[in-house]
Design an enzyme around this catalytic site. Structure first.
Site, PDB file in Angstrom:
ATOM      1  N   HIS A 187       7.688 -16.655  22.746  1.00 50.36           N
ATOM      2  CA  HIS A 187       7.730 -15.655  21.524  1.00 50.36           C
ATOM      3  C   HIS A 187       6.439 -14.698  21.806  1.00 50.36           C
ATOM      4  CE1 HIS A 187      11.236 -17.518  19.706  1.00 50.36           C
ATOM      5  NE2 HIS A 187      10.294 -18.554  19.588  1.00 50.36           N
ATOM      6  N   ASN A 188       5.614 -14.885  22.973  1.00 50.65           N
ATOM      7  CA  ASN A 188       4.571 -13.777  23.064  1.00 50.65           C
ATOM      8  C   ASN A 188       5.133 -12.512  23.605  1.00 50.65           C
ATOM      9  OD1 ASN A 188       2.236 -12.681  24.329  1.00 50.65           O
ATOM     10  ND2 ASN A 188       0.952 -14.278  23.667  1.00 50.65           N
ATOM     11  N   LEU A 189       4.650 -11.300  23.191  1.00 47.34           N
ATOM     12  CA  LEU A 189       5.244 -10.295  23.441  1.00 47.34           C
ATOM     13  C   LEU A 189       4.546  -9.581  24.886  1.00 47.34           C
ATOM     14  CD1 LEU A 189       5.518  -8.440  19.952  1.00 47.34           C
ATOM     15  CD2 LEU A 189       7.230  -9.534  21.442  1.00 47.34           C
TER      16      LEU A 189
END
Length: 169
Positions: free
Chosen positions: A43-45
């Site tokens: 979920h890290n962008l």
């Protein structure tokens, strides 16, 4: 040699000698440490943003993503070489145990660097406190960006993308 409980170590930088821009995080989180890859949390962008900016798409194998960064003149590293930190949150970093990476040597080996982007407030704060005072004066642009971490949920995704894409231009 047993590892001290809670002690974590960062990775070698992603960089080549022609890097013009350096992106600095604080310390890899648990998912990244387990995968031995920068920004591995699903979920890290970071990778979606860099995918849009320079084609380092999250769907590509890690080695191809890092090569796209290098080909684009982008280096990635962390401010800290090691520290004690239970879990993944920057707030849990024990600053008394924090040891910065060797930025004097890094900057000497990367004379084309012109801009440093901090991936969040903690990376910037630690760098300015532990690293910057010992560095020789050099004309570099320093800029803090919203953290790409999923823990930084107070800033909408679209706002993060816009800030990062503008800074990467």
């Amino acid at each position: 040699m047993p590892t001290e409980p809670g002690r974590v170590r960062s990775f070698a930088p992603i960089a080549d000698a022609n890097a013009r821009l350096l992106i600095l995080g604080s310390m890899p989180g648990e998912a990244s440490l387990q995968a031995q890859q920068y920004y591995a949390h699903p979920h890290n962008l970071f990778w979606p943003i860099l995918g849009e900016a320079v084609g380092a798409l999250p769907s590509l194998p890690y080695e191809e993503r890092t090569q796209r960064l290098r080909d684009s003149g982008i280096a990635v590293w962390d401010v800290l070489a090691h520290c004690r930190r239970p879990g993944s949150l920057d707030a849990a970093i024990d600053l008394r145990s924090a040891q910065a990476n060797d930025f004097a040597a890094f900057f000497d080996g990367h004379p084309q660097l012109r801009r440093v982007l901090f991936n969040g407030a903690t990376a910037e704060a630690i760098f300015r406190r532990q690293v910057a005072p010992a560095l020789p004066t050099r004309a570099l642009e320093w800029r803090r960006l919203p953290s790409t971490s999923p823990a930084n949920a107070s800033i909408p995704r679209a706002e993060k993308f816009a800030a990062w894409l503008e800074a990467l231009r």
